[in-house]
Write a protein that holds these residues in place. Structure first.
Motif, PDB file in Angstrom:
ATOM      1  N   PRO A 106     123.495 -37.948  12.762  1.00 31.02           N
ATOM      2  CA  PRO A 106     124.234 -39.170  13.095  1.00 31.02           C
ATOM      3  C   PRO A 106     123.412 -40.427  12.874  1.00 31.02           C
ATOM      4  CG  PRO A 106     123.554 -38.035  15.096  1.00 31.02           C
ATOM      5  CD  PRO A 106     123.217 -37.123  13.948  1.00 31.02           C
ATOM      6  N   ASN A 107     124.089 -41.574  12.824  1.00 33.18           N
ATOM      7  CA  ASN A 107     123.394 -42.854  12.761  1.00 33.18           C
ATOM      8  C   ASN A 107     122.590 -43.055  14.040  1.00 33.18           C
ATOM      9  OD1 ASN A 107     124.410 -43.599  10.246  1.00 33.18           O
ATOM     10  ND2 ASN A 107     126.223 -44.575  11.119  1.00 33.18           N
ATOM     11  N   GLY A 108     121.473 -43.760  13.924  1.00 31.40           N
ATOM     12  CA  GLY A 108     120.660 -44.066  15.097  1.00 31.40           C
ATOM     13  C   GLY A 108     119.811 -42.914  15.569  1.00 31.40           C
ATOM     14  N   GLU A 453     125.168 -59.541  14.425  1.00 29.52           N
ATOM     15  CA  GLU A 453     124.006 -58.659  14.471  1.00 29.52           C
ATOM     16  C   GLU A 453     124.383 -57.193  14.282  1.00 29.52           C
ATOM     17  OE1 GLU A 453     122.174 -59.444  18.212  1.00 29.52           O
ATOM     18  OE2 GLU A 453     121.478 -61.459  17.659  1.00 29.52           O
ATOM     19  N   LEU A 454     125.669 -56.903  14.066  1.00 33.15           N
ATOM     20  CA  LEU A 454     126.116 -55.524  13.925  1.00 33.15           C
ATOM     21  C   LEU A 454     125.645 -54.926  12.597  1.00 33.15           C
ATOM     22  CD1 LEU A 454     129.817 -55.705  15.204  1.00 33.15           C
ATOM     23  CD2 LEU A 454     127.787 -54.982  16.473  1.00 33.15           C
ATOM     24  N   SER A 455     125.297 -53.645  12.627  1.00 31.06           N
ATOM     25  CA  SER A 455     124.949 -52.937  11.398  1.00 31.06           C
ATOM     26  C   SER A 455     126.220 -52.656  10.603  1.00 31.06           C
ATOM     27  CB  SER A 455     124.253 -51.616  11.732  1.00 31.06           C
ATOM     28  OG  SER A 455     125.170 -50.720  12.357  1.00 31.06           O
ATOM     29  N   GLN A 460     131.933 -51.438  10.641  1.00 29.54           N
ATOM     30  CA  GLN A 460     133.013 -50.610  10.116  1.00 29.54           C
ATOM     31  C   GLN A 460     133.824 -49.975  11.243  1.00 29.54           C
ATOM     32  OE1 GLN A 460     135.150 -50.077   7.442  1.00 29.54           O
ATOM     33  NE2 GLN A 460     133.382 -49.591   6.180  1.00 29.54           N
ATOM     34  N   ARG A 461     133.139 -49.402  12.226  1.00 27.15           N
ATOM     35  CA  ARG A 461     133.827 -48.795  13.371  1.00 27.15           C
ATOM     36  C   ARG A 461     134.694 -49.809  14.094  1.00 27.15           C
ATOM     37  NH1 ARG A 461     128.596 -47.033  16.134  1.00 27.15           N
ATOM     38  NH2 ARG A 461     129.807 -47.291  18.027  1.00 27.15           N
ATOM     39  N   LEU A 462     134.153 -51.003  14.306  1.00 34.89           N
ATOM     40  CA  LEU A 462     134.888 -52.050  15.011  1.00 34.89           C
ATOM     41  C   LEU A 462     136.106 -52.486  14.207  1.00 34.89           C
ATOM     42  CD1 LEU A 462     135.044 -54.069  17.379  1.00 34.89           C
ATOM     43  CD2 LEU A 462     133.594 -55.610  16.043  1.00 34.89           C
ATOM     44  N   SER A 463     135.950 -52.626  12.894  1.00 34.06           N
ATOM     45  CA  SER A 463     137.059 -53.085  12.049  1.00 34.06           C
ATOM     46  C   SER A 463     138.202 -52.078  12.019  1.00 34.06           C
ATOM     47  CB  SER A 463     136.552 -53.341  10.627  1.00 34.06           C
ATOM     48  OG  SER A 463     135.552 -54.338  10.611  1.00 34.06           O
ATOM     49  N   VAL A 464     137.864 -50.786  11.898  1.00 36.09           N
ATOM     50  CA  VAL A 464     138.897 -49.746  11.914  1.00 36.09           C
ATOM     51  C   VAL A 464     139.584 -49.731  13.277  1.00 36.09           C
ATOM     52  CG1 VAL A 464     139.332 -47.262  11.761  1.00 36.09           C
ATOM     53  CG2 VAL A 464     137.718 -48.342  10.184  1.00 36.09           C
ATOM     54  N   ALA A 465     138.803 -49.853  14.350  1.00 35.28           N
ATOM     55  CA  ALA A 465     139.365 -49.832  15.701  1.00 35.28           C
ATOM     56  C   ALA A 465     140.317 -51.001  15.932  1.00 35.28           C
ATOM     57  CB  ALA A 465     138.234 -49.855  16.732  1.00 35.28           C
ATOM     58  N   ILE A 466     139.935 -52.196  15.502  1.00 38.60           N
ATOM     59  CA  ILE A 466     140.789 -53.366  15.692  1.00 38.60           C
ATOM     60  C   ILE A 466     142.082 -53.229  14.886  1.00 38.60           C
ATOM     61  CG2 ILE A 466     140.986 -55.840  15.185  1.00 38.60           C
ATOM     62  CD1 ILE A 466     138.067 -56.119  16.031  1.00 38.60           C
TER      63      ILE A 466
END
Length: 591
Positions: A106-108, A453-455, A460-466
């Motif tokens: 996973p990321n991180g 400051e988002l990676s 991407q996760r935020l955009s799909v969620a919105i």
């Protein structure tokens, strides 16, 4: 049991909570320095030696900024730690001459940290973040290991290393001029003609780097790395923004390095691409943002299957409760159902480009995927359905409300994610939003972060969620998996399906990840033609028929893994490849 304390500095807000972690800590109440305050940052500092592991601070923190992690007892000394209460890495991968080694996790979890350490950009501190570690300490730490000789040569400057970074969109900020000038300046192996031909760069050689698309930048970055002469090559997510055909070309170019005896390490989230490019893989597990552990080396098939199953037998470690399941769905049967959206044959022309779309319809509760080469008109079709562009000929017969997530994401908002959600996401704060949107996309860990400051993966996760939070009939996602890791992609797939079915809506997804497409699709559209010149889109059809049509043009075949049922690329001209091509079954043979 060894434990580490992790503080997420982005989420920690002591001015808002007045140090509740200190107020409720039993150790502090007993007048121990279990938690103190950093005089510079004003953030809490947790003593891992004095911490009893009671977990009260983690439960009391209103911003979920604290994690107390009990480490597996088998873990030995760390390779690197970023600082007090910060991420810790255990282990490094094995590097093999003449082989491509993949990193999967996973990321991180520490993959990019590993590449920075091996490429010499980050000096490992062996867990001692308070003092600079000497190269003698590092080589002694790896005594008897192949990495001893590696770091000895790296410290003396006797190793040539090339690193292709993850964020290729930053390339125009550091490199100016034309593509031709850049690639000629780095062609140390005299392979310019072969690489530019293999990666199909001939048509953009005279273009300015600042004017390239994401996929073009990725191919140029790969070319620039491959052309340089080095002992070790490191590629961080080389297939992002590339279409299926371009991914295979990139795989062939990178694998040629290994065939010449070079050592190659690759980070990749597309399982089909990772399978095709790697000889061996290491799985990384742990807790993202907390600690990461590098597993033993495995053959690529065994390793990917272990990752899918969530269990490392040799280490006796289970890092996921449930395995990822792939289902072989029979071809969809045509049923008389009310169409959610209908469109006639559509035509759209730009300067030098023409797109023709066969008439079709979108049904309730279905996930429709669209795939084909870059520059073939998929995004144009998405924009016509979304009402962003109007067709020159034809029309959308049944008007619907569409929520659209574009391919390229730009964030100009300067506030926090939480503030952004308040203004853009309907029903934010409700239990329904938490269940359908917040949890699947792990947005809670982003709430206090600044938008700018988002990676790439976080944005991407935020955009799909919105997009998914909006009230709509059709949810339209253009390349939603870019920069997401494997598990984030599959969680996103489940969330998209759950929301569309609960709202009696539909989703249309433009993507290049075959594993993701196989996992989520109900039906599919195929885009063919000449990229940048002319494109044609078929009507929606069942997934196997669509895949057979597309892959027959690409000239590759897929099979299903017998154990996990995941799609795997057949080696070109192998027995299975020839057999499936003879039968016209490019996607997978019928059971």
């Amino acid at each position: 049991m060894t434990r580490i304390s992790i503080l997420d500095h982005d989420r920690c807000q002591p001015k808002k909570c007045n140090y509740m972690c200190i107020e409720y800590c039993p150790g502090v109440r007993m007048e121990e320095d279990t938690i103190t305050i950093d005089p510079k940052t004003k953030k809490p500092i947790m003593s891992e030696e004095l911490c009893s592991g009671c977990g009260i601070c983690t439960n009391r923190c209103p911003f979920n900024a604290i994690s107390i992690i009990n480490l597996p007892e088998a873990l030995e000394d760390p390779i690197h730690r970023y600082g007090q209460n910060q991420f810790e890495l255990f282990g490094l991968p094995t590097i093999k001459d003449g082989s491509v080694v993949g990193l999967l996790g996973p990321n991180g979890i520490g993959k990019s940290t590993i590449i920075r350490i091996l490429s010499g950009e980050l000096k490992p501190n062996l867990g001692n973040f308070e003092e600079e570690t000497s190269w003698d300490d590092i080589t002694n730490f790896f005594k008897g290991n192949q990495l001893q000789n590696y770091f000895q040569k790296l410290s003396e400057g006797d190793l040539k290393v090339v690193h292709k970074p993850q964020m290729v969109d930053l390339l125009p900020k550091v490199v100016k001029g034309k593509v031709d000038d850049l690639l000629n300046s780095v062609d140390q192996r005299n392979r310019l003609d072969f690489v530019t031909s293999s990666l199909q760069l001939e048509t953009i050689m005279e273009r300015e780097i600042a004017n390239l698309s994401g996929g073009e930048l990725q191919r140029v970055a790969i070319a620039a790395a491959v052309l340089r002469d080095a002992d070790f090559y490191y590629f961080d997510e080389p297939t992002s923004w590339l279409d299926v055909r371009q991914r295979l070309y990139a795989i062939n170019v990178i694998r040629e390095l290994a065939e010449e005896g070079k050592s190659v390490l690759v980070i990749e989230h597309d399982l089909a691409a990772l399978d095709a490019i790697s000889d061996y893989i290491h799985i990384l597990y742990g807790q993202p943002g907390g600690y990461g552990v590098v597993s033993h080396m495995r053959g690529v098939r065994v390793g990917i299957n272990a990752y899918i199953n969530g269990f490392l037998r040799e280490e006796n470690v289970r890092f996921r409760k449930q395995p990822i399941e792939f289902h072989v769905r029979p071809p969809a049967t045509e049923v008389e159902a009310e169409a959610l959206c209908e469109y006639s044959s559509l035509e759209k022309s730009y300067d030098g480009f023409y797109l023709n779309v066969d008439e079709g319809l979108v049904q309730h509760d279905e996930i429709l995927t669209a795939f084909g080469p870059n520059g073939i008109g998929k995004t144009t079709f998405a924009k016509m359905l979304a009402g962003v562009e109007k067709p020159d000929e034809g029309k959308i017969k049944k008007k619907v409300k569409i929520s659209y997530k574009p391919q390229y994401l730009v964030s100009e908002y300067s506030g926090t994610v939480q503030e952004f959600l308040y203004t853009t996401a309907p029903h934010y704060g409700t239990n329904l939003f938490k269940t359908e949107i917040m949890r699947p996309f792990l947005l809670e860990e982003l709430l206090e972060k600044k938008m700018d400051e988002l990676s790439g993966g976080e944005l991407q996760r935020l955009s799909v969620a919105i997009s998914l939070s909006q009230e709509a009939d059709i949810y339209l996602f253009d390349e939603p998996t870019a920069y997401m890791d494997v598990e984030q992609r599959l969680r996103a797939a489940k969330a998209i399906r759950r929301v569309t079915e609960s709202r009696n809506a539909a989703a249309i997804i433009v993507d290049h990840d075959i594993v993701f497409i196989d996992y989520i699709s109900s039906r599919a559209m195929v885009f063919t033609g000449e990229p940048g010149v002319e494109g044609h889109a078929t009507s929606p059809m069942d997934l196997r028929s669509a895949m057979n049509k597309f892959l027959s043009e690409v000239g590759i075949t897929f099979r299903r893994d017998k154990e996990t049922r995941r799609p795997r690329v057949n080696k070109l001209d192998s027995y299975l490849d020839r057999e499936q091509k003879e039968k016209g079954e490019y996607y997978y043979l019928k059971s």
